[in-house]
Motif scaffolding. Structure first.
Motif, PDB file in Angstrom:
ATOM      1  N   PHE A  29       0.815  -1.213   0.000  1.00 14.05           N
ATOM      2  CA  PHE A  29       0.000   0.000   0.000  1.00 14.05           C
ATOM      3  C   PHE A  29       0.850   1.265   0.000  1.00 14.05           C
ATOM      4  O   PHE A  29       0.580   2.209  -0.745  1.00 14.05           O
ATOM      5  CB  PHE A  29      -0.935  -0.016   1.219  1.00 14.05           C
ATOM      6  N   ASP A  33       1.656   5.594  -3.075  1.00 19.58           N
ATOM      7  CA  ASP A  33       1.188   6.868  -2.523  1.00 19.58           C
ATOM      8  C   ASP A  33       0.754   7.834  -3.620  1.00 19.58           C
ATOM      9  O   ASP A  33       0.007   8.770  -3.358  1.00 19.58           O
ATOM     10  CB  ASP A  33       2.215   7.499  -1.589  1.00 19.58           C
ATOM     11  N   HIS A  36      -3.046   6.707  -3.518  1.00 21.71           N
ATOM     12  CA  HIS A  36      -3.873   6.986  -2.342  1.00 21.71           C
ATOM     13  C   HIS A  36      -3.660   8.371  -1.746  1.00 21.71           C
ATOM     14  O   HIS A  36      -4.510   8.852  -1.010  1.00 21.71           O
ATOM     15  CB  HIS A  36      -3.697   5.906  -1.267  1.00 21.71           C
ATOM     16  N   ALA A  43      -0.918   5.933   5.847  1.00 22.88           N
ATOM     17  CA  ALA A  43      -0.965   4.706   5.040  1.00 22.88           C
ATOM     18  C   ALA A  43      -0.563   3.496   5.881  1.00 22.88           C
ATOM     19  O   ALA A  43      -1.192   2.435   5.801  1.00 22.88           O
ATOM     20  CB  ALA A  43      -0.064   4.844   3.819  1.00 22.88           C
ATOM     21  N   LEU A  70      -6.186  -0.441  -3.028  1.00 20.46           N
ATOM     22  CA  LEU A  70      -5.612   0.474  -4.010  1.00 20.46           C
ATOM     23  C   LEU A  70      -6.422   0.537  -5.296  1.00 20.46           C
ATOM     24  O   LEU A  70      -6.499   1.588  -5.935  1.00 20.46           O
ATOM     25  CB  LEU A  70      -4.162   0.089  -4.295  1.00 20.46           C
ATOM     26  N   ALA A  73      -9.062   2.927  -4.558  1.00 20.37           N
ATOM     27  CA  ALA A  73      -8.515   4.280  -4.452  1.00 20.37           C
ATOM     28  C   ALA A  73      -8.071   4.837  -5.807  1.00 20.37           C
ATOM     29  O   ALA A  73      -7.995   6.046  -5.974  1.00 20.37           O
ATOM     30  CB  ALA A  73      -7.322   4.285  -3.489  1.00 20.37           C
TER      31      ALA A  73
END
Length: 136
Positions: A29, A33, A36, A43, A70, A73
């Motif tokens: 995850f 970045d 998200h 995170a 993800l 997102a």
């Protein structure tokens, strides 16, 4: 996005995070970045409970859980989009299962003949998701 990290950059960053002690879900995850837009701390907190197959219960692999988050997102959010999200999640989950024999942490860990280190599951998930997002 022109500022999207390369696959190699994502994998190197995930290796460094894993070496620092972040779990499998966090490693996947956190290297997305650009998708998200959360701070590293946020995170890490949001995905902390997904490691070890959801809280160490060895259910769905944390890397697959992170991929699922993800995908949502990346461009979805409207309730009308849920079937499209489910379809993309299934595609990525199936790709992971084809590579590794399962998406279930306990099954991955129990397969002594084909067992990979968790770092490889992290890299597989990053690769699958990076390629899927590049298709879009």
């Amino acid at each position: 996005m022109n500022n999207r990290p390369t696959l190699e950059e994502r994998i190197e960053r995930a290796r460094a995070l894993h070496a620092e002690g972040y779990n499998c879900s966090q490693c996947v995850f956190m290297v997305f970045d650009d998708i998200h837009s959360l701070s590293p701390d946020d995170a890490a907190r949001i995905t902390a409970g997904l490691g070890g197959g959801v809280g160490g219960q060895h259910q769905v692999c944390g890397t697959v859980s992170a991929m699922s988050m993800l995908i949502g997102a990346s461009r979805f959010g409207n309730p009308k989009d849920k079937l499209a999200v489910y379809g993309k999640v299934k595609e990525c989950s199936n790709s992971f299962s084809e590579r590794n024999g399962s998406i279930v942490c306990a099954e991955l860990l129990a397969d002594r003949a084909n067992r990979k280190p968790c770092s490889q599951y992290i890299e597989d998930s990053i690769t699958i998701l990076h390629e899927k997002l590049s298709e879009a």
